[in-house]
Design a protein around this motif. Structure first.
Motif, short mmCIF file in Angstrom:
data_model
loop_
_atom_site.label_atom_id
_atom_site.label_comp_id
_atom_site.label_asym_id
_atom_site.label_seq_id
_atom_site.Cartn_x
_atom_site.Cartn_y
_atom_site.Cartn_z
N LEU A 329 -68.14 -8.92 -57.92
CA LEU A 329 -68.55 -10.57 -58.10
C LEU A 329 -69.59 -10.93 -57.21
CD1 LEU A 329 -68.43 -13.22 -59.76
CD2 LEU A 329 -66.27 -13.40 -58.48
N LEU A 330 -69.33 -10.55 -56.08
CA LEU A 330 -70.28 -10.79 -54.89
C LEU A 330 -71.45 -10.33 -54.91
CD1 LEU A 330 -70.59 -12.43 -52.17
CD2 LEU A 330 -69.54 -10.38 -50.93
N VAL A 331 -71.58 -9.06 -55.28
CA VAL A 331 -73.03 -8.33 -55.36
C VAL A 331 -73.53 -8.85 -56.49
CG1 VAL A 331 -74.09 -6.18 -56.10
CG2 VAL A 331 -71.99 -6.21 -54.39
N GLU A 332 -72.95 -9.17 -57.59
CA GLU A 332 -73.59 -9.88 -58.71
C GLU A 332 -74.12 -11.25 -58.59
OE1 GLU A 332 -72.81 -10.97 -63.58
OE2 GLU A 332 -71.09 -10.38 -62.37
N ARG A 333 -73.49 -11.97 -57.62
CA ARG A 333 -73.73 -13.28 -57.05
C ARG A 333 -75.02 -13.13 -56.42
NH1 ARG A 333 -73.29 -18.12 -58.82
NH2 ARG A 333 -70.85 -17.99 -59.36
N LEU A 334 -75.25 -12.36 -55.32
CA LEU A 334 -76.07 -12.06 -54.52
C LEU A 334 -77.67 -11.74 -55.33
CD1 LEU A 334 -74.58 -10.20 -51.77
CD2 LEU A 334 -75.58 -12.35 -51.49
N GLY A 335 -77.42 -11.08 -56.45
CA GLY A 335 -78.58 -10.78 -57.27
C GLY A 335 -78.71 -11.88 -58.29
N GLN A 336 -77.89 -12.67 -58.74
CA GLN A 336 -78.57 -13.84 -59.58
C GLN A 336 -78.40 -15.17 -58.98
OE1 GLN A 336 -76.40 -13.95 -63.33
NE2 GLN A 336 -75.97 -11.38 -63.37
N GLY A 337 -77.93 -15.37 -57.63
CA GLY A 337 -77.97 -16.47 -57.17
C GLY A 337 -77.02 -17.75 -57.99
#
Length: 365
Positions: A329-337
């Motif tokens: 989830l954190l990696v996805e958040r860092l990618g999508q903002g």
């Protein structure tokens, strides 16, 4: 104050991360402990996948990507920071899951341990940011109901994306707006209570600690489970404490459970956590109470429950999956903002049935 093993592990990991690799003898000198102690620490950390060990030296895991550009870094991969209250017992598997997910994403995970001292959480998290963390996995070292208010306000204002681990803030609070991944402990307790009732027992007793968010969730989940099943508690919750820290209070709790069994108040119990459960079973046997013949028992956490003389049926929160999903989830958040909707992900525990519940009471010899 004497340094805890968790604090020493934190310093050891920091030294290896900064250098890339180090000899065990050099680490012993830097940490101010004996080589035997460092070898034992290295063995534990390597077993959890946090270090690689080769011929008297240790190195940062090869399957972790190089650190992102930042203080002292020249790589291009993401750097994720993780704050955990402990590197052992429950959170060892959470850390392992996060580390594995970070490696699969080509990111490096760096770790800080608070040793359940919430007053130190902020400073340790600042250390993660100084080390180049671009996103954070945060499991505060809260132990008491007032700790989130006293020691949690800073989390909502962190300058990087943050995911809470195994922590449920007050509804509507600033922390409630953060991403989080948690185990549904109420569901886990319901599984345990329903299993015992299906075996023919009345409402089980609860013997539980009160010194962690999991313990608090187990206690509230017990009340919810009884309400769902239309049951009443046979008596008040028996307060549990670690036998090694408070032997007199532990003995008092065991005697209360023994009396409940002998008086017919209850034929079943749920105990949080399973280290306590194993010690309780051992002491009950000395007092003439047998598991499962006299008392059906389920433990909560499932860290060591299977290793008891009579393997204990246990509720197993999905600890490793919590770490994995939170990191993803954190990696996805860092990618999508910020455009990505916030998420509260709840994972369901499992009930692992072993020998400590026995048969239905009417079928026992």
């Amino acid at each position: 104050m004497r340094e805890s093993a968790a604090e020493r592990h934190d310093r050891l990991l920091g030294l290896v991360r900064e250098r890339g690799s180090a000899r065990v003898s050099d680490l012993a000198s830097q940490l101010g402990v004996s080589p035997v102690t460092v070898r034992r620490d290295v063995e534990e950390l390597a077993g959890r996948g946090l270090l690689d060990r080769v011929h008297g030296s240790v190195s940062w895991p090869q399957n972790a990507a190089p650190a992102a550009a930042g203080p002292g870094g020249t790589g291009t991969g993401l750097v994720l920071g993780m704050l955990a209250p402990s590197s052992t017992y429950y959170f060892a598997e959470v850390i392992r899951g996060a580390h594995e997910a970070a490696a699969r994403a080509g990111a490096r995970l760096i770790l800080r341990i608070s040793d359940y001292r919430p007053q130190e959480d902020h400073a340790r998290t600042e250390g993660l940011l100084s080390a180049g963390a671009e996103g954070l996995l945060v499991a505060p070292g809260w132990q008491h109901p007032g700790d989130p208010a006293a020691f949690g306000g800073w989390i909502a204002s962190l300058p990087v994306p943050t995911v809470l681990l195994e922590r449920r803030p007050t509804a509507g609070s600033p922390l409630d707006r953060l991403d989080r991944v948690c185990s549904d402990h109420a569901h886990g307790v319901l599984l345990a209570v329903r299993h015992l009732v299906d075996l023919g027992h009345g409402a089980p007793l609860l013997m539980a600690r009160a010194d962690s968010p999991t313990a608090v969730a187990v206690r509230s989940g017990y009340e919810e489970a009884l309400a769902v099943l239309g049951l009443r508690a046979p008596q008040d919750v028996i307060d549990s404490v670690p036998a090694e820290l408070a032997p007199d209070a532990f003995e008092q709790a065991v005697q209360a459970l023994r009396e409940a069994v002998h008086s017919g108040v209850a034929t079943a119990a749920l105990i949080h956590n399973d280290v306590d459960a194993i010690q309780v079973v051992q002491r009950l046997a000395e007092l003439g109470v047998r598991v499962p013949e006299d008392l059906a028992l389920i433990a909560y956490d499932d860290e060591v429950a299977a290793l008891a003389d009579t393997p204990l049926t246990a509720v197993a929160p999905p600890k490793r999956e919590v770490g994995r999903h939170a990191t993803e989830l954190l990696v996805e958040r860092l990618g999508q903002g910020a455009d990505m909707p916030r998420r509260h992900l709840t994972l369901l525990p499992q009930l692992r049935v072993r020998d400590s519940c026995g048969e239905r009471p009417s079928r026992r010899r």
